[in-house]
Scaffold this active site. Structure first.
Site, PDB file in Angstrom:
ATOM      1  N   CYS A  10       0.866  -1.175   0.000  1.00 45.98           N
ATOM      2  CA  CYS A  10       0.000   0.000   0.000  1.00 45.98           C
ATOM      3  C   CYS A  10       0.907   1.230   0.000  1.00 45.98           C
ATOM      4  O   CYS A  10       2.128   1.098   0.000  1.00 45.98           O
ATOM      5  CB  CYS A  10      -0.999  -0.006   1.150  1.00 45.98           C
ATOM      6  SG  CYS A  10      -0.314   0.190   2.798  1.00 45.98           S
ATOM      7  N   CYS A  84      -2.052   1.362  -4.170  1.00 43.56           N
ATOM      8  CA  CYS A  84      -0.759   2.015  -4.419  1.00 43.56           C
ATOM      9  C   CYS A  84      -0.636   2.475  -5.864  1.00 43.56           C
ATOM     10  O   CYS A  84       0.428   2.906  -6.288  1.00 43.56           O
ATOM     11  CB  CYS A  84       0.413   1.131  -4.021  1.00 43.56           C
ATOM     12  SG  CYS A  84       0.610  -0.359  -4.995  1.00 43.56           S
ATOM     13  N   CYS A  88       3.700  -0.132  -8.270  1.00 42.52           N
ATOM     14  CA  CYS A  88       4.193  -1.499  -8.147  1.00 42.52           C
ATOM     15  C   CYS A  88       4.649  -2.021  -9.507  1.00 42.52           C
ATOM     16  O   CYS A  88       3.865  -2.054 -10.457  1.00 42.52           O
ATOM     17  CB  CYS A  88       3.094  -2.389  -7.591  1.00 42.52           C
ATOM     18  SG  CYS A  88       3.668  -4.032  -7.148  1.00 42.52           S
TER      19      CYS A  88
END
Length: 132
Positions: A10, A84, A88
């Site tokens: 996150c 997020c 990523c």
């Protein structure tokens, strides 16, 4: 057989991903290797997350927010993102899941409890999918 590695991600690694990692570790034990990280880690774990996890009998005070690295994603078998965005990295052959969950930093204690309970339910489903 080696245990699958699950990475929870996150933004701040201070609430959602910490709670998810703690639940997975608590419920699955050594059957799963558990990590968590954040794209912009906070200084400390959210005190409300600490409080609601303590209510569930799980101590997350020993953890600390960690920066998401490409190596952590590369090492993971399963990457579960929790708001997020595009931070990523994506690697072919990995299992990715996006979990839309409210950020505990924006909620009152009752709201954080709801997020905790939803995370636990999803972690239980994750365990079943890893063992099935």
């Amino acid at each position: 057989m080696t245990a699958p590695m699950v990475l929870f991600v996150c933004v701040h690694n201070a609430g959602r991903s910490q709670m998810a990692a703690a639940f997975l570790q608590h419920l699955a034990g050594d059957r799963v290797d558990v990590r968590s990280a954040g794209s912009e880690p906070a200084e400390t774990i959210n005190p409300a997350a600490v409080a609601v996890m303590a209510e569930a009998g799980i101590d997350i005070t020993t953890g600390a927010p960690k920066l998401l690295t490409t190596d952590a994603v590369r090492a993971a078998d399963v990457v579960i993102t929790m708001g997020c965005g595009d931070a990523c990295p994506i690697f072919p052959g990995k299992r990715y899941e996006e979990r839309e969950l409210d950020d505990p930093a924006t909620l009152d204690l009752e709201g954080v409890r709801r997020v905790r309970d939803e995370i636990r339910e999803r972690v239980e489903g994750l365990i079943a999918s890893l063992e099935g």
